[in-house]
Structure formats: structure tokens, C-alpha cells
Design an enzyme around this catalytic site. Structure first.
Site, PDB file in Angstrom:
ATOM      1  N   ALA A 163      -2.415  -8.173   2.875  1.00 18.28           N
ATOM      2  CA  ALA A 163      -3.759  -7.830   3.348  1.00 18.28           C
ATOM      3  C   ALA A 163      -3.723  -6.382   3.813  1.00 18.28           C
ATOM      4  O   ALA A 163      -2.667  -5.856   4.184  1.00 18.28           O
ATOM      5  CB  ALA A 163      -4.156  -8.751   4.491  1.00 18.28           C
TER       6      ALA A 163
ATOM      7  N   GLY B  92      -0.149 -11.474   2.286  1.00 13.52           N
ATOM      8  CA  GLY B  92      -1.263 -12.078   1.563  1.00 13.52           C
ATOM      9  C   GLY B  92      -1.082 -12.015   0.049  1.00 13.52           C
ATOM     10  O   GLY B  92      -1.637 -12.837  -0.679  1.00 13.52           O
TER      11      GLY B  92
ATOM     12  N   GLU C 266       1.076 -14.908  -0.735  1.00 10.84           N
ATOM     13  CA  GLU C 266       0.247 -16.109  -0.522  1.00 10.84           C
ATOM     14  C   GLU C 266      -0.731 -16.302  -1.678  1.00 10.84           C
ATOM     15  O   GLU C 266      -0.964 -17.418  -2.137  1.00 10.84           O
ATOM     16  CB  GLU C 266      -0.495 -15.990   0.819  1.00 10.84           C
ATOM     17  CG  GLU C 266       0.469 -16.116   1.999  1.00 10.84           C
ATOM     18  CD  GLU C 266      -0.135 -15.685   3.327  1.00 10.84           C
ATOM     19  OE1 GLU C 266      -0.818 -14.637   3.365  1.00 10.84           O
ATOM     20  OE2 GLU C 266       0.068 -16.389   4.328  1.00 10.84           O
TER      21      GLU C 266
ATOM     22  N   GLU D  80       4.991 -10.458   7.732  1.00 10.77           N
ATOM     23  CA  GLU D  80       4.015 -10.302   8.821  1.00 10.77           C
ATOM     24  C   GLU D  80       4.675 -10.201  10.190  1.00 10.77           C
ATOM     25  O   GLU D  80       4.168  -9.560  11.099  1.00 10.77           O
ATOM     26  CB  GLU D  80       3.026 -11.490   8.829  1.00 10.77           C
ATOM     27  CG  GLU D  80       2.069 -11.520   7.645  1.00 10.77           C
ATOM     28  CD  GLU D  80       2.598 -12.250   6.418  1.00 10.77           C
ATOM     29  OE1 GLU D  80       3.829 -12.460   6.315  1.00 10.77           O
ATOM     30  OE2 GLU D  80       1.786 -12.615   5.559  1.00 10.77           O
TER      31      GLU D  80
HETATM   32  N1  DAK Z   1      -2.094  -2.365   3.769  1.00 10.46           N
HETATM   33  C1  DAK Z   1      -2.572  -1.115   3.683  1.00 10.46           C
HETATM   34  N2  DAK Z   1      -1.934  -0.125   3.047  1.00 10.46           N
HETATM   35  C2  DAK Z   1      -0.751  -0.406   2.471  1.00 10.46           C
HETATM   36  C3  DAK Z   1      -0.184  -1.687   2.532  1.00 10.46           C
HETATM   37  C4  DAK Z   1      -0.911  -2.704   3.220  1.00 10.46           C
HETATM   38  N3  DAK Z   1      -0.506  -3.975   3.294  1.00 10.46           N
HETATM   39  N4  DAK Z   1       0.996  -1.658   1.896  1.00 10.46           N
HETATM   40  C5  DAK Z   1       1.145  -0.396   1.451  1.00 10.46           C
HETATM   41  N5  DAK Z   1       0.100   0.361   1.800  1.00 10.46           N
HETATM   42  C6  DAK Z   1      -0.113   1.782   1.508  1.00 10.46           C
HETATM   43  C7  DAK Z   1       0.786   2.655   2.366  1.00 10.46           C
HETATM   44  O1  DAK Z   1       0.218   2.847   3.632  1.00 10.46           O
HETATM   45  C8  DAK Z   1       0.816   3.920   1.537  1.00 10.46           C
HETATM   46  O2  DAK Z   1      -0.393   4.631   1.729  1.00 10.46           O
HETATM   47  P1  DAK Z   1      -0.379   6.250   1.928  1.00 10.46           P
HETATM   48  O3  DAK Z   1       0.496   6.489   3.081  1.00 10.46           O
HETATM   49  O4  DAK Z   1       0.175   6.753   0.625  1.00 10.46           O
HETATM   50  O5  DAK Z   1      -1.824   6.574   2.132  1.00 10.46           O
HETATM   51  C9  DAK Z   1       0.800   3.403   0.115  1.00 10.46           C
HETATM   52  O6  DAK Z   1       0.275   2.077   0.182  1.00 10.46           O
HETATM   53  C10 DAK Z   1       2.174   3.340  -0.514  1.00 10.46           C
HETATM   54  O7  DAK Z   1       3.013   2.616   0.365  1.00 10.46           O
HETATM   55  P2  DAK Z   1       4.436   3.167   0.866  1.00 10.46           P
HETATM   56  O8  DAK Z   1       4.443   4.651   0.919  1.00 10.46           O
HETATM   57  O9  DAK Z   1       4.763   2.439   2.112  1.00 10.46           O
HETATM   58  O10 DAK Z   1       5.356   2.700  -0.348  1.00 10.46           O
HETATM   59  P3  DAK Z   1       6.904   2.327  -0.323  1.00 10.46           P
HETATM   60  O11 DAK Z   1       7.287   2.138  -1.751  1.00 10.46           O
HETATM   61  O12 DAK Z   1       7.678   3.296   0.520  1.00 10.46           O
HETATM   62  O13 DAK Z   1       6.989   0.916   0.438  1.00 10.46           O
HETATM   63  C11 DAK Z   1       6.280  -1.370   0.915  1.00 10.46           C
HETATM   64  C12 DAK Z   1       6.414  -0.211  -0.133  1.00 10.46           C
HETATM   65  C13 DAK Z   1       5.523  -2.514   0.211  1.00 10.46           C
HETATM   66  C14 DAK Z   1       7.693  -1.872   1.278  1.00 10.46           C
HETATM   67  C15 DAK Z   1       5.547  -0.868   2.165  1.00 10.46           C
HETATM   68  O14 DAK Z   1       4.329  -0.210   1.754  1.00 10.46           O
HETATM   69  C16 DAK Z   1       5.178  -1.955   3.115  1.00 10.46           C
HETATM   70  O15 DAK Z   1       6.025  -2.430   3.870  1.00 10.46           O
HETATM   71  N6  DAK Z   1       3.888  -2.346   3.119  1.00 10.46           N
HETATM   72  C17 DAK Z   1       3.360  -3.338   4.060  1.00 10.46           C
HETATM   73  C18 DAK Z   1       3.762  -4.735   3.630  1.00 10.46           C
HETATM   74  C19 DAK Z   1       3.284  -5.763   4.610  1.00 10.46           C
HETATM   75  O16 DAK Z   1       3.614  -5.744   5.815  1.00 10.46           O
HETATM   76  N7  DAK Z   1       2.483  -6.718   4.145  1.00 10.46           N
HETATM   77  C20 DAK Z   1       1.912  -7.806   4.955  1.00 10.46           C
HETATM   78  C21 DAK Z   1       0.582  -7.374   5.525  1.00 10.46           C
HETATM   79  S1  DAK Z   1      -0.112  -8.647   6.583  1.00 10.46           S
HETATM   80  C22 DAK Z   1      -5.483 -14.259   6.153  1.00 10.46           C
HETATM   81  C23 DAK Z   1      -5.317 -13.781   4.874  1.00 10.46           C
HETATM   82  C24 DAK Z   1      -4.288 -12.925   4.586  1.00 10.46           C
HETATM   83  C25 DAK Z   1      -3.453 -12.479   5.579  1.00 10.46           C
HETATM   84  C26 DAK Z   1      -3.626 -12.927   6.871  1.00 10.46           C
HETATM   85  C27 DAK Z   1      -4.671 -13.805   7.206  1.00 10.46           C
HETATM   86  N8  DAK Z   1      -6.529 -15.168   6.471  1.00 10.46           N
HETATM   87  C28 DAK Z   1      -7.233 -15.819   5.321  1.00 10.46           C
HETATM   88  C29 DAK Z   1      -6.853 -15.559   7.806  1.00 10.46           C
HETATM   89  C30 DAK Z   1      -2.394 -11.539   5.186  1.00 10.46           C
HETATM   90  C31 DAK Z   1      -1.748 -10.716   6.066  1.00 10.46           C
HETATM   91  C32 DAK Z   1      -0.838  -9.717   5.495  1.00 10.46           C
HETATM   92  O17 DAK Z   1      -0.642  -9.640   4.303  1.00 10.46           O
END
Ligand code: DAK
Length: 261
Positions: free
Chosen positions: A68, A112, A115, A135
Site C-alpha cells: 500500500a 498489500g 496480499e 509492515e
Molecule cells: N509506498 C510508497 N512509495 C513506495 C513504496 C510504498 N509502499 N515502495 C516504494 N516506494 C517508492 C519509494 O519511496 C521510491 O520513491 P522515490 O524516492 O524514488 O520518490 C520508489 O518507490 C523506489 O523505491 P526505492 O528507492 O526504495 O527502491 P529500492 O529498490 O531501493 O527498494 C523496496 C525497494 C521495495 C525494498 C523499498 O522500496 C521498500 O522497502 N518499500 C516499502 C515496502 C513496504 O514496506 N511495503 C509495505 C507497505 S504497508 C489494508 C490494505 C492494505 C494494507 C493495509 C491495510 N486494508 C484493506 C485495511 C497494506 C499495507 C502495506 O502494504
């Protein structure tokens, strides 16, 4: 229809396969509200189209979806999230899809994104795929079924390790653990998924839909109830033209021509 956050195209003989490609490359296909709305509309239109027998959901070679959108979540308080029922509407749409839907996953499928892949009927993984529920690193927990679906796919111990530590799983490990149906070279991913979808499209559409419904029951009920449900659905298939055609074709040693009726 043109969308801003996804690409849609149809493939296969007679255009029977609907392909939805998540397309926010600047954010590794992070799932924001606008993308979820686009995805829901594309699924509605493929489900309404009788020519579509199977749907493929995919992303880029770098990311299926990195979760997400964290920038959408960061400013919200509990009260904002609760009152707005934040990221709820539309988030279960993939799991409500009645037609077969294949996740073709390359690169990151996190949070997400993981998921959403698990809401599909099967996951075909590219050899560079990485699955995870990170998360916990953000000070939250999975919110779109990760604690429930991942546990059913890979069992308690591995699900606990992934969810409590946030570690990612390789494609090979995902296949071994039963999360992915198979692993293919990243350059062949879409072609392989299309191959599976083509096989599904050649079969009776109502049968693939009923079979999918029965398999999904296995996740929702007891064995005895599930078997009873399957028995009733099996009996109901005898009312269809496709059952008559499929069995006649076998006995006459020819290929069946299903009418999807
Ligand atoms: N959200 C927003 N931007 C994201 C992102 C994300 N999840 N993942 C990556 N980006 C963006 C980065 O900020 C970066 O943007 P700029 O800085 O270039 O503007 C760009 O994408 C490229 O990312 P990186 O520079 O970080 O790329 P790397 O190759 O170095 O790293 C990475 C890739 C995937 C390891 C890293 O980006 C990362 O750790 N990303 C976050 C992954 C994460 O934590 N995902 C879980 C998010 S929480 C629900 C439904 C859904 C959910 C919850 C509730 N309900 C129905 C109630 C879901 C929650 C989640 O998914």
C-alpha cells in the site's frame, strides 16, 4: 476505457484473456486509492464480458507491487483511519472475482502487494520475485489478509517468521512453501501465464468458475461441509450443455466445443 494507474489489454484466441498490468513505476506500483479504483473498474468490466474466460494480474519486472502507498498512510491517525474506513473499499475486490484470476509476479510483492497476489487463484512467480509482509518495519501489521492468507498458504511457522521479522521470501522458497504454483524465468513470465490462461479459456467457463468457487470453500469451511458443497455443485454441472458436450466429445473421440452454457 483508459486508466491512469493500470494498463489493460486482451489476448488469446478470440480475446479471451484480460490482462491487467499495475502501472505506477515511479512508486514500484504502490497501491493507492486511485489504483484500487481503476483495478476494481477493470475487473468489473472483464467480469461482465462473456468473452473473457481468465484474467491475469501482473506488474513490472521490478515490482508486482511494493505494498500500500506509505505516503497515503503516513499522515493518518487512528481516528482518521477508523472514521473513513481507510483503505477498505475496493481492497477485497480481487478476492471477490468470480472468474479465474492468475497473479503473474515479478520483483517485489510486499505488504498489500503480497496480499493482493494471494487473493488471486494462483501465483506464477518469476525467478526474481520476492514476497514479504514487511509492515512490522513500519510499526504496523498486515491489514489486507496477510496474517490469515499467508498462514494458510505456508503454515504457521514460516508465516510467523515472515510477519514477525519482515523478511522476504525468494521465488524458489515461495514455490517450495506452496505460495507460488511454479517459478519461471522472468523474461517468460507473461508468456507462461498466458499459456495457463489459454488452457483455462478453452474449457467451459461456468465449470472453471464453479471449480474455483469449490476450491475457495476449502478455505472457509470444514472438510465435511466443503465436500457436501462440492457434491451439490458437481450434481448441478449435469444440468449444463457443456457437460453433455464434454462427455459426448470424449465418447466420440473428438475435441469438445464448449458453449459456456
Ligand atoms: N509506498 C510508497 N512509495 C513506495 C513504496 C510504498 N509502499 N515502495 C516504494 N516506494 C517508492 C519509494 O519511496 C521510491 O520513491 P522515490 O524516492 O524514488 O520518490 C520508489 O518507490 C523506489 O523505491 P526505492 O528507492 O526504495 O527502491 P529500492 O529498490 O531501493 O527498494 C523496496 C525497494 C521495495 C525494498 C523499498 O522500496 C521498500 O522497502 N518499500 C516499502 C515496502 C513496504 O514496506 N511495503 C509495505 C507497505 S504497508 C489494508 C490494505 C492494505 C494494507 C493495509 C491495510 N486494508 C484493506 C485495511 C497494506 C499495507 C502495506 O502494504
Amino acid at each position: 476505457m483508459a486508466y491512469e494507474n493500470i494498463l489493460v489489454e486482451t489476448k488469446g484466441a478470440g480475446g479471451g484473456i484480460g490482462i491487467i498490468t499495475l502501472d505506477r513505476p515511479e512508486a514500484l506500483n504502490a497501491l493507492n486509492a486511485a489504483l484500487i479504483t481503476d483495478l476494481g473498474q477493470a475487473l468489473d468490466s472483464y467480469e461482465a464480458d462473456e468473452n473473457i474466460g481468465c484474467i491475469i494480474l501482473t506488474g513490472s519486472n521490478k515490482a508486482f507491487a511494493a505494498g500500500a502507498d506509505i505516503s497515503e498512510m503516513a499522515p493518518k491517525s487512528f481516528m482518521d483511519a477508523y472514521r473513513e474506513n481507510f483503505i477498505t473499499d475496493g481492497w477485497e475486490r480481487v478476492s471477490q472475482c468470480r472468474k479465474p484470476i492468475i497473479a503473474a509476479v515479478a520483483g517485489f510483492a510486499l505488504g498489500g502487494g503480497c496480499e493482493m497476489a494471494m487473493m488471486c487463484d494462483m501465483i506464477i512467480a518469476a525467478d526474481n520475485a520476492k514476497f514479504g509482509q514487511p509492515e512490522i518495519n513500519l510499526g504496523v501489521i498486515p491489514g489486507a489478509g496477510g496474517t490469515q492468507r499467508l498462514t494458510r498458504f505456508v503454515g504457521k511457522s514460516k508465516a510467523m517468521e515472515m510477519i514477525l521479522t519482515g523478511r522476504m521470501m525468494s521465488a524458489e522458497e515461495a514455490e517450495r512453501a506452496g505460495l507460488a504454483s511454479r517459478v519461471v524465468p522472468v523474461d517468460d513470465l507473461l508468456e507462461e501465464a498466458i499459456g495457463v490462461a489459454e488452457k483455462i479459456c478453452k474449457l467451459s467457463q461456468p465449470m472453471t468458475m464453479i471449480a474455483k468457487e469449490c476450491v475457495n470453500r476449502a478455505y472457509e469451511t470444514t472438510l465435511a461441509e466443503g465436500v457436501r458443497f462440492e457434491r451439490r455443485m458437481f450434481h448441478s454441472t449435469f444440468s449444463t450443455e457443456d457437460k453433455a458436450e464434454g462427455m459426448a466429445a470424449f465418447l466420440e473421440k473428438r475435441t469438445a466445443k464448449f458453449k459456456h452454457r
